[in-house]
Structures are given as C-alpha cells and as structure tokens.
Design an enzyme around this catalytic site. Sequence first.
Site, PDB file in Angstrom:
ATOM      1  N   GLU A  72       0.829  -1.209   0.000  1.00 12.65           N
ATOM      2  CA  GLU A  72       0.000   0.000   0.000  1.00 12.65           C
ATOM      3  C   GLU A  72       0.862   1.258   0.000  1.00 12.65           C
ATOM      4  OE1 GLU A  72      -0.095  -2.662   1.974  1.00 12.65           O
ATOM      5  OE2 GLU A  72      -1.969  -2.767   3.097  1.00 12.65           O
ATOM      6  N   CYS A 107      -0.674   0.869   7.678  1.00 10.31           N
ATOM      7  CA  CYS A 107      -0.957   1.236   6.286  1.00 10.31           C
ATOM      8  C   CYS A 107      -2.312   1.927   6.173  1.00 10.31           C
ATOM      9  CB  CYS A 107      -0.919   0.001   5.394  1.00 10.31           C
ATOM     10  SG  CYS A 107       0.747  -0.663   5.147  1.00 10.31           S
TER      11      CYS A 107
END
EC number: 3.5.4.38
Length: 421
Positions: A72, A107
């Site tokens: 990510e 994330c």
Amino acid sequence: GPFCLGCSHRKCYSPIRNLISQETFKFHFKNLRYAIDRKDTFLCYEVTRKDCDSPVSLHHGVFKNKDNIHAEICFLYWFHDKVLKVLSPREEFKITWYMSWSPCFECAEQVLRFLATHHNLSLDIFSSRLYNIRDPENQQNLCRLVQEGAQVAAMDLYEFKKCWKKFVDNGGRRFRPWKKLLTNFRYQDSKLQEILRPCYIPVPSSSSSTLSNICLTKGLPETRFCVEGRRVHLLSEEEFYSQFYNQRVKHLCYYHGMKPYLCYQLEQFNGQAPLKGCLLSEKGKQHAEILFLDKIRSMELSQVIITCYLTWSPCPNCAWQLAAFKRDRPDLILHIYTSRLYFHWKRPFQKGLCSLWQSGILVDVMDLPQFTDCWTNFVNPKRPFWPWKGLEIISRRTQRRLHRIKESWGLQDLVNDFGNL
C-alpha cells in the site's frame, strides 16, 4: 490539517509488472481462513477517471511488499511521484485495489491521510483475506477507512474473475474457482461486517461519541411507519440516517437496504399551513414519484411551491412524468433535492434529468441546509440534526457531477435562468 505520506516524502517505487502468473495469483489470492506461508501482500490496482458516460481507465498494475515497505505504501509513493502531479484537481478519479491481505493498521492510517488530503480521489479496497482481524487497532482503522468514504469489502467471485481477467497472465483461460471459494468468501465477509458494524450504526442522541461515528447502518428493520408501502407519516432517526446517507455505497449488499423515499412539503399562497407527506416506493409497485403525482393531482392545486427531498434521483419514466406534470401547470414551482444520483452515468437517466430541467423543475443535490430541513420537517423537530462525517464534501462532489451532466447536455445556461426567476 491531515498530511499525506506521499506528499511529504518522495520515495520512488514502481509496480512489479502489469500481470502476475497464474500460480502466483492462485497461491497468494486464495481466500483461505488460515493462510500459511503467505507473508507477501499483492496489490492489483486500477486508476480510472469518472466520466458521465463510463469510467476511463488510466493506469493499472501490480505492487507487492518491497524492502520491508508494504504494498500500500509503495503504491502511495508511486502514485504521488508518477500519477498525481499530472491529474487535474478539478476532476474526480477512482482508485480500485484488489489485495491478497487487507491493510494493517499502520498502512490504513496512511491511506486515511491520503484520502483526507485528496478529496477528488475515491478508493475501493477488495481483500481476499483479512489481516490480523483480532487486533483492535486493525479493526478500528478499517472502520475509519469506511467513515472517510472508502469502500472496504471482501473479494467475491465477481472480483476474483475481474482480477484474473485484468491482472493475471491467463493465456486466454477463464477463471476456475477453487474449492470453497464462496464458502470462504462468506466467512471473510461475515467477519468484515462484524468489524464494520460499529461504524454503521447511528449514534443515539444521549451518546457522547463523535459525529464521525454516525454512518450508514446495514440491515435495519423494515420501516414501522409504512402503511401498505404508500404513506409514511414520519421517519425514524435510524431510517433517516440510513436512507438519506449521501456517501458512495457501491457494494451490492448495502444497496439492498436503501429504499426510494420522497418527502414533500407543499406551501400555498393563501396563507394556509404547509402540507407535508412522505412516500415510499415498494418493490414491484408504483414509484414514490408517481404516488406523489397522484396525490398532488387529487388536490387540484396550481399556485403552490412544492419542495421534495428524495433519497434517489428519479428514474427516466418518473422524470418524464414529473416534467409533463410541470408543463401542464406553469404557475406551480417545484424544487427537487436528491441525496444521491441514480445511475447517473447512463444516458437515459441523464436524459430524464434533462427533461426535468427543461420543464422548469429545479433539480439540485441535498446539502447540509436541505438535510437539516428534511430532518426538522419529517423526522424530529425537537432534536437538532447531527451531520455524519463527510456530508458536505460528498454533497459538493455530487453537485459537481450533476453540474457536468448539465454542461454535457448544453443546459447550464437554461438552468441558471430558471434559478434566477
């Protein structure tokens, strides 16, 4: 204000490739309940521009963990360095992720900042498996992603097929589901819904929780004010928050609970008290707009001002009937405010909206003043309306989308003239 990781640091990562092998896909995207030796996260992405007719694909590819940096974060760095600087801030863009694991809490935190910083971007996250779902921080940040406007969902057969077709070197072969794919999807989906349920339930008036907890609720009981699917005297607070919720809710399971309501207020010039009502479409029967027209026709009124609040903009047939009704009554003033646009990318639905404008009906998107007025008149006049997080931001996005429909059909000047009357 929030800052975005990709905006504050300029690390450059590139997609590993546009396609992955069949073996990689089947091993890493298999939606097992207990996945062993699957430590890498694969992220298949697509960036599209939102046009009136259909989305236009701009970029697609695959990321994976690299140098202890999660997939990510690699995407966010790449997106800022290679894509964001060439995108117009006046246009809306959609990012779709198909992930082997859902984001970890760290994330997810960076993705939240990304969404809060770039309001013209929307994000859909489809995950094959849920990462460390017993961790309260992971659960909390998945909820926060939904509250920030992202769609978070488990990958179903449709998403696996789409991912196989677009991101896998499939050699022309069709996707063949593995054993227990649907069973495992139901498991992953049920666990995800358990995690997200707290952020879907509206906060009671006595609660001290923040406004960001007020959000869409799934699976509410059937409306208790509905009489034979036609007249609704008042809406409950739960119904209002769930049915008039204006944020993007694209996953099919949520749409099943979102019903077409029409709340109307009729003001006469003779000084009489306004007339109010709320109508609900029932599946397989007449739409709320047609019930509304039948009601107004029976009253034989002409010089009145009518304000309607709709959960969905009218379908083409209802739009044309509303337009014909208005053309037959030039002295009548009709304002239609909608929370969401119904199939706005399809030409027949756009044409239906155009017929409303051409007939002199004022059509606009509900913003905070309209939501507040609707709450006061049709829900609870004794308690103030508490807006959900992102209400005004999403209203402005929907207004821009409606504005582009007007411009694409050459009606902006006409609509401005009506608005100045």
